[in-house]
Design a protein around this motif. Structure first.
Motif, PDB file in Angstrom:
ATOM      1  N   ASP A  13       2.700  -2.187   0.180  1.00  0.00           N
ATOM      2  CA  ASP A  13       1.832  -2.422  -1.143  1.00  0.00           C
ATOM      3  C   ASP A  13       0.254  -2.053  -1.178  1.00  0.00           C
ATOM      4  O   ASP A  13       0.581  -1.356  -1.973  1.00  0.00           O
ATOM      5  CB  ASP A  13       2.997  -3.382  -2.310  1.00  0.00           C
ATOM      6  CG  ASP A  13       2.625  -3.165  -3.572  1.00  0.00           C
ATOM      7  OD1 ASP A  13       2.974  -1.719  -3.719  1.00  0.00           O
ATOM      8  OD2 ASP A  13       1.685  -3.895  -3.844  1.00  0.00           O
ATOM      9  N   ILE A  14      -0.005  -3.443  -1.230  1.00  0.00           N
ATOM     10  CA  ILE A  14      -1.221  -3.372  -1.130  1.00  0.00           C
ATOM     11  C   ILE A  14      -1.736  -1.694  -0.405  1.00  0.00           C
ATOM     12  O   ILE A  14      -3.250  -1.305  -0.910  1.00  0.00           O
ATOM     13  CB  ILE A  14      -1.719  -4.532   0.029  1.00  0.00           C
ATOM     14  CG1 ILE A  14      -1.496  -5.906  -0.826  1.00  0.00           C
ATOM     15  CG2 ILE A  14      -3.719  -4.274  -0.204  1.00  0.00           C
ATOM     16  CD1 ILE A  14      -1.362  -6.956  -0.001  1.00  0.00           C
ATOM     17  N   SER A  15      -1.779  -1.581   0.653  1.00  0.00           N
ATOM     18  CA  SER A  15      -2.141  -0.524   1.679  1.00  0.00           C
ATOM     19  C   SER A  15      -1.398   1.067   0.742  1.00  0.00           C
ATOM     20  O   SER A  15      -2.548   1.017   0.478  1.00  0.00           O
ATOM     21  CB  SER A  15      -1.600  -0.141   2.861  1.00  0.00           C
ATOM     22  OG  SER A  15      -1.435   1.096   3.562  1.00  0.00           O
ATOM     23  N   GLY A  16      -0.867   0.882  -0.088  1.00  0.00           N
ATOM     24  CA  GLY A  16      -0.542   2.305  -0.679  1.00  0.00           C
ATOM     25  C   GLY A  16      -0.780   2.071  -2.103  1.00  0.00           C
ATOM     26  O   GLY A  16      -1.703   3.674  -2.312  1.00  0.00           O
ATOM     27  N   ASP A  21      -5.185   4.635  -5.558  1.00  0.00           N
ATOM     28  CA  ASP A  21      -5.908   4.230  -6.975  1.00  0.00           C
ATOM     29  C   ASP A  21      -7.179   4.064  -5.945  1.00  0.00           C
ATOM     30  O   ASP A  21      -8.232   4.258  -6.503  1.00  0.00           O
ATOM     31  CB  ASP A  21      -5.162   2.601  -7.442  1.00  0.00           C
ATOM     32  CG  ASP A  21      -4.053   3.486  -7.661  1.00  0.00           C
ATOM     33  OD1 ASP A  21      -3.182   4.412  -8.157  1.00  0.00           O
ATOM     34  OD2 ASP A  21      -3.364   1.984  -7.964  1.00  0.00           O
ATOM     35  N   GLY A  22      -7.784   3.207  -4.529  1.00  0.00           N
ATOM     36  CA  GLY A  22      -8.989   3.238  -4.425  1.00  0.00           C
ATOM     37  C   GLY A  22      -9.874   1.670  -3.995  1.00  0.00           C
ATOM     38  O   GLY A  22      -9.916   1.615  -3.774  1.00  0.00           O
ATOM     39  N   TRP A  23      -8.329   1.016  -4.975  1.00  0.00           N
ATOM     40  CA  TRP A  23      -8.560  -0.956  -4.720  1.00  0.00           C
ATOM     41  C   TRP A  23      -7.291  -1.294  -5.695  1.00  0.00           C
ATOM     42  O   TRP A  23      -6.137  -0.365  -5.965  1.00  0.00           O
ATOM     43  CB  TRP A  23      -9.533  -0.408  -6.086  1.00  0.00           C
ATOM     44  CG  TRP A  23      -9.004  -0.175  -7.382  1.00  0.00           C
ATOM     45  CD1 TRP A  23      -8.924   0.717  -8.148  1.00  0.00           C
ATOM     46  CD2 TRP A  23      -8.066  -0.872  -9.115  1.00  0.00           C
ATOM     47  NE1 TRP A  23      -8.597   0.934  -9.323  1.00  0.00           N
ATOM     48  CE2 TRP A  23      -7.879  -0.378  -9.465  1.00  0.00           C
ATOM     49  CE3 TRP A  23      -7.715  -1.878  -8.745  1.00  0.00           C
ATOM     50  CZ2 TRP A  23      -7.092  -0.668 -10.930  1.00  0.00           C
ATOM     51  CZ3 TRP A  23      -7.078  -2.762  -9.603  1.00  0.00           C
ATOM     52  CH2 TRP A  23      -6.625  -1.941 -10.937  1.00  0.00           C
TER      53      TRP A  23
END
Length: 64
Positions: A13-16, A21-23
């Motif tokens: 999820d963090i990677s996605g 979003d770039g952040w």
């Protein structure tokens, strides 16, 4: 954040979110002292960065 806490994060999820979003905000990743130390590194060369990092520190501490 403890290593076992890092391992428990949803990295897919963090990677996605980073890709989309770039952040991403990861609550509890850094404590307030670490955020203030980071902001000091940017104080002279990136005037807006300390403001952003300090605000992230407040958000992270409040959500920890």
């Amino acid at each position: 954040m403890r290593p076992d806490s890092l391992a428990a994060l949803d990295w897919q999820d963090i990677s996605g979110r980073l890709d989309g979003d770039g952040w991403v905000v990861i609550p509890g990743l850094l404590d307030k002292a670490a955020c203030h130390s980071l902001s000091a590194l940017y104080a002279s060369t990136h005037p807006i960065a300390p403001f952003m990092i300090r605000n992230a520190a407040n958000l992270l501490v409040q959500n920890a």
